[in-house]
Design a protein around this motif. Structure first.
Motif, PDB file in Angstrom:
ATOM      1  N   GLN A 146       0.820  -1.215   0.000  1.00  0.00           N
ATOM      2  CA  GLN A 146       0.000   0.000   0.000  1.00  0.00           C
ATOM      3  C   GLN A 146       0.853   1.264   0.000  1.00  0.00           C
ATOM      4  OE1 GLN A 146      -3.494   0.463  -0.417  1.00  0.00           O
ATOM      5  NE2 GLN A 146      -3.018  -1.592  -1.190  1.00  0.00           N
ATOM      6  N   THR A 147       2.174   1.091  -0.090  1.00  0.00           N
ATOM      7  CA  THR A 147       3.038   2.246  -0.336  1.00  0.00           C
ATOM      8  C   THR A 147       2.738   2.776  -1.732  1.00  0.00           C
ATOM      9  OG1 THR A 147       4.724   0.631  -0.946  1.00  0.00           O
ATOM     10  CG2 THR A 147       4.898   1.627   1.239  1.00  0.00           C
ATOM     11  N   ALA A 148       2.607   4.083  -1.850  1.00  0.00           N
ATOM     12  CA  ALA A 148       2.112   4.680  -3.090  1.00  0.00           C
ATOM     13  C   ALA A 148       3.234   5.325  -3.893  1.00  0.00           C
ATOM     14  CB  ALA A 148       1.052   5.736  -2.769  1.00  0.00           C
ATOM     15  N   PRO A 149       3.230   5.165  -5.218  1.00  0.00           N
ATOM     16  CA  PRO A 149       4.211   5.865  -6.056  1.00  0.00           C
ATOM     17  C   PRO A 149       3.997   7.375  -5.986  1.00  0.00           C
ATOM     18  CG  PRO A 149       2.561   4.777  -7.417  1.00  0.00           C
ATOM     19  CD  PRO A 149       2.308   4.343  -6.011  1.00  0.00           C
ATOM     20  N   ALA A 150       5.096   8.120  -5.937  1.00  0.00           N
ATOM     21  CA  ALA A 150       4.993   9.570  -5.731  1.00  0.00           C
ATOM     22  C   ALA A 150       6.165  10.287  -6.392  1.00  0.00           C
ATOM     23  CB  ALA A 150       4.948   9.884  -4.238  1.00  0.00           C
ATOM     24  N   GLN A 151       5.964  11.599  -6.624  1.00  0.00           N
ATOM     25  CA  GLN A 151       6.975  12.423  -7.274  1.00  0.00           C
ATOM     26  C   GLN A 151       6.749  13.876  -6.881  1.00  0.00           C
ATOM     27  OE1 GLN A 151       6.785  12.141 -11.545  1.00  0.00           O
ATOM     28  NE2 GLN A 151       8.816  13.001 -11.878  1.00  0.00           N
ATOM     29  N   ARG A 152       7.833  14.618  -6.709  1.00  0.00           N
ATOM     30  CA  ARG A 152       7.687  16.042  -6.427  1.00  0.00           C
ATOM     31  C   ARG A 152       7.033  16.747  -7.620  1.00  0.00           C
ATOM     32  NH1 ARG A 152      10.581  18.241  -1.973  1.00  0.00           N
ATOM     33  NH2 ARG A 152      11.919  16.688  -0.918  1.00  0.00           N
ATOM     34  N   MET A 153       6.268  17.803  -7.339  1.00  0.00           N
ATOM     35  CA  MET A 153       5.421  18.431  -8.347  1.00  0.00           C
ATOM     36  C   MET A 153       6.216  19.043  -9.500  1.00  0.00           C
ATOM     37  SD  MET A 153       2.643  21.464  -7.728  1.00  0.00           S
ATOM     38  CE  MET A 153       1.369  21.866  -8.939  1.00  0.00           C
ATOM     39  N   GLU A 154       7.214  19.846  -9.190  1.00  0.00           N
ATOM     40  CA  GLU A 154       7.978  20.515 -10.245  1.00  0.00           C
ATOM     41  C   GLU A 154       8.768  19.500 -11.064  1.00  0.00           C
ATOM     42  OE1 GLU A 154      10.735  24.533 -10.766  1.00  0.00           O
ATOM     43  OE2 GLU A 154      10.405  23.667  -8.762  1.00  0.00           O
ATOM     44  N   ASP A 155       9.266  18.456 -10.409  1.00  0.00           N
ATOM     45  CA  ASP A 155       9.970  17.395 -11.139  1.00  0.00           C
ATOM     46  C   ASP A 155       9.028  16.712 -12.130  1.00  0.00           C
ATOM     47  OD1 ASP A 155      12.299  17.884  -9.740  1.00  0.00           O
ATOM     48  OD2 ASP A 155      11.941  16.320  -8.251  1.00  0.00           O
ATOM     49  N   PHE A 156       7.798  16.480 -11.714  1.00  0.00           N
ATOM     50  CA  PHE A 156       6.810  15.863 -12.597  1.00  0.00           C
ATOM     51  C   PHE A 156       6.596  16.728 -13.843  1.00  0.00           C
ATOM     52  CE2 PHE A 156       2.313  15.712 -13.900  1.00  0.00           C
ATOM     53  CZ  PHE A 156       2.189  14.370 -14.242  1.00  0.00           C
ATOM     54  N   VAL A 157       6.428  18.022 -13.648  1.00  0.00           N
ATOM     55  CA  VAL A 157       6.173  18.916 -14.770  1.00  0.00           C
ATOM     56  C   VAL A 157       7.372  18.965 -15.718  1.00  0.00           C
ATOM     57  CG1 VAL A 157       5.790  21.335 -15.392  1.00  0.00           C
ATOM     58  CG2 VAL A 157       4.469  20.301 -13.536  1.00  0.00           C
ATOM     59  N   LYS A 158       8.579  18.899 -15.158  1.00  0.00           N
ATOM     60  CA  LYS A 158       9.787  18.981 -15.988  1.00  0.00           C
ATOM     61  C   LYS A 158      10.249  17.624 -16.497  1.00  0.00           C
ATOM     62  CE  LYS A 158      11.453  23.313 -14.018  1.00  0.00           C
ATOM     63  NZ  LYS A 158      12.558  24.027 -13.305  1.00  0.00           N
ATOM     64  N   GLY A 159       9.521  16.554 -16.127  1.00  0.00           N
ATOM     65  CA  GLY A 159       9.840  15.228 -16.630  1.00  0.00           C
ATOM     66  C   GLY A 159      11.138  14.663 -16.102  1.00  0.00           C
ATOM     67  N   ARG A 160      11.438  14.920 -14.831  1.00  0.00           N
ATOM     68  CA  ARG A 160      12.667  14.398 -14.244  1.00  0.00           C
ATOM     69  C   ARG A 160      12.345  13.640 -12.952  1.00  0.00           C
ATOM     70  NH1 ARG A 160      14.528  20.509 -12.675  1.00  0.00           N
ATOM     71  NH2 ARG A 160      13.394  20.665 -10.685  1.00  0.00           N
ATOM     72  N   THR A 161      13.152  12.656 -12.646  1.00  0.00           N
ATOM     73  CA  THR A 161      12.952  11.849 -11.439  1.00  0.00           C
ATOM     74  C   THR A 161      13.351  12.653 -10.213  1.00  0.00           C
ATOM     75  OG1 THR A 161      13.383   9.832 -12.681  1.00  0.00           O
ATOM     76  CG2 THR A 161      13.558   9.695 -10.280  1.00  0.00           C
ATOM     77  N   SER A 162      12.570  12.565  -9.161  1.00  0.00           N
ATOM     78  CA  SER A 162      12.890  13.278  -7.921  1.00  0.00           C
ATOM     79  C   SER A 162      14.041  12.572  -7.199  1.00  0.00           C
ATOM     80  CB  SER A 162      11.670  13.320  -7.002  1.00  0.00           C
ATOM     81  OG  SER A 162      10.604  14.030  -7.597  1.00  0.00           O
ATOM     82  N   HIS A 163      14.941  13.352  -6.605  1.00  0.00           N
ATOM     83  CA  HIS A 163      16.043  12.772  -5.830  1.00  0.00           C
ATOM     84  C   HIS A 163      15.537  12.191  -4.516  1.00  0.00           C
ATOM     85  CE1 HIS A 163      19.055  14.136  -8.624  1.00  0.00           C
ATOM     86  NE2 HIS A 163      18.641  15.398  -8.520  1.00  0.00           N
TER      87      HIS A 163
END
Length: 522
Positions: free
Chosen positions: A393-410
């Protein structure tokens, strides 16, 4: 003497002694002669840098209020009355059952999940053990999906029925009377379960029945007439029969019901919906943005709300079910799924604010002609996110600006989502018709609201249960199924509501049609 008054005041003047002073000045009377001030309407205007509270007041001068804040309903004893079966004990089913009692019909309510108190242990197990009980979770059980939600009561469905009646029923069963005045009323996830339990107690005290952990297995048919349901008591596997016309209020996640209806030849059709992510910001940041102040909400303002909408490539992109000062929760209804939703306590006092950020998907966007194709799309995306989330039940996630710029979050920020987050490239994981429109939508929202598009915010996938993926076709005039007499598809799960209040309104309307079907004159 009473006087009604409309005021536009600053937040520190909107309550208590400060409000009394403003009212006395407006009416040019001695403040000591004011015996009571009743707030009839309250809203916040945060469009400009100076924040105002708009108030409609009833002021009592040298007299006490004689009338109740809301109209109480008298529920009669229906122990010996004609019966109707209500399948589902969410808002649609609860309000249908209470309205049946008002009209002299004995409701027999069956609910697949546990009562609102016992559900809590199963909800805790989702986080503690990464285990989802397919019959008792954030969607299934007494109170339905709304029981452990923000309890938002705002609706645009005012032409469909009496919104004030729905709010009054909540107040009669323990909700704060503030919901009668606030422009965007809510009860809160910490208080709503007690209100729901009180509604159930009213049903029982009036001679109705409520059966928990009792799951409908099929409709009983006599030609083209529904005469009742067969059900199973889940703890004992005992087979049960309940006779009477049926109000079917099973909620938007009862996929087994949709499959049964389609297989049995009951007319259903695919319905458009929306899906995307939960977007979570620090609450203080949203307060700063919405209230145009570095101090945020300050001492007198509530946690700030927002609402965004735009069009991207011919489809709507918008915020949904915004939860200021709330939590993101796991809303799966079975194994192999990741679904997220939002909720808030009554004080909206957490460190986070979240909303669904979703993209409109129409029936023509999904190939095929199966009436279940939108539901099957939901299932595929939820399963994909379960795989990306580590099959837990751990959910996939990404920082917002990284998502918009198409880059993986550190890394990922600290989140309210208790089962935990898994760093994932959502710009690749989500269907491109969803991810691409979300990215463009976020750019628009960031331009319109400086500071909103930020890596302090995190996207949590996936939000798919915004509404029913299926509509159970019914007649417009009497709300019965289009072919089957005695079957009244009801509420959000039937495709005719979108939230607690609209589901409650639809429940009341279905109860009225059911009563007429039984020969009762309204």
């Amino acid at each position: 003497m009473t006087k009604e008054l409309q005021l536009r005041v600053q937040p520190h003047q909107a309550s208590g002694k400060a409000l009394g002073e403003v009212v006395a000045g407006e009416l040019a009377i001695d403040e000591r002669t004011i015996t009571h001030i009743r707030v009839l309407r309250r809203s916040i205007d945060a469009r400009q840098r100076t924040i105002y509270v708009n108030l409609t007041l009833r002021v009592y001068v040298n007299e006490e209020p004689a009338e109740d804040v809301f109209t109480r309903i008298t529920y009669p004893d229906v122990s010996d009355a004609p019966e109707a079966v209500v399948v589902g004990e969410g808002p649609g089913g609860l309000f249908a059952a209470l309205r049946l009692i008002e009209l002299g019909v004995r409701p027999v309510v069956i609910e697949r999940g546990k009562n609102v108190s016992e559900r809590k242990r199963d909800l805790a197990a989702i986080t503690r053990e990464q285990k989802v009980d397919g019959e008792s979770n954030y969607c299934f059980g007494e109170g339905g999906a709304g029981a452990y939600s923000d309890g938002k009561l705002y609706t645009r469905s005012k032409k469909r029925g009496n919104v004030e009646k729905i709010l009054s029923v909540f107040c009669q069963h323990g909700a704060s009377t503030d919901i009668l005045a606030d422009a965007h009323p809510h009860i809160g996830t910490d208080k709503l379960p007690k209100v729901i339990a009180a509604m159930r107690d009213t049903i029982l005290q009036c001679g109705g029945e409520v059966h928990h952990q009792t799951k409908m297995t099929r409709l009983l048919l006599k030609g083209d007439e529904v005469t009742g349901v067969e059900a199973v008591h889940l703890p004992t596997n005992r087979q049960l029969v309940f006779n009477g016309p049926v109000i079917l209020a099973t909620g938007h996640s009862a996929r087994d019901v949709y499959r049964y209806l389609a297989h049995a030849g009951v007319e259903v059709e695919a319905k458009g919906l929306a899906m995307g992510v939960r977007l979570e910001h620090p609450a203080h940041l949203i307060d700063q943005i919405q209230y145009h102040s570095r101090e945020g909400r300050g001492k007198y303002l509530p946690a700030a709300e927002y609402s965004f909408v735009t069009q991207v490539d011919g489809r709507g992109v918008y915020s949904f079910c915004m939860c200021p000062g709330g939590f993101v929760i796991p809303a799966a209804t079975g194994p192999g799924q990741i679904v997220v939703n939002g909720m808030s306590p009554s004080n909206r006092g957490t460190k986070w604010s979240n909303s669904g950020m979703v993209v409109e998907i129409r029936e023509e966007d999904v190939e095929g002609n199966s009436p279940l194709r939108m539901m099957e799309l939901q299932e595929r995306i939820e399963h994909d996110c379960w795989l990306h989330g580590g099959k837990r039940q751990t959910a996939p996630a990404q920082r917002m600006e990284d998502f918009v710029k198409g880059r993986t979050s550190h890394d990922l920020p600290h989140s309210s989502y208790a089962p935990g987050l898994v760093n994932s490239p959502l710009h690749e994981c989500l269907p491109q018709e969803v991810a691409g429109r979300l990215r463009k939508g976020f750019q628009v929202f960031g331009k319109n609201s400086k500071g909103f598009l930020t890596n302090e915010a995190v996207l949590i996938a996936v939000e798919t249960r915004t509404s029913s993926p299926v509509r159970i076709v019914r007649n417009r005039e009497n709300l019965q199924h289009i072919r089957l007499r005695g079957l009244f598809p009801c509420g959000e799960g039937a495709g005719y509501a979108g939230g607690i209040v609209s589901a409650g309104i639809d429940g009341e309307r279905c109860a009225e049609s059911c009563a007429r079907y039984l020969g009762i004159e309204l």
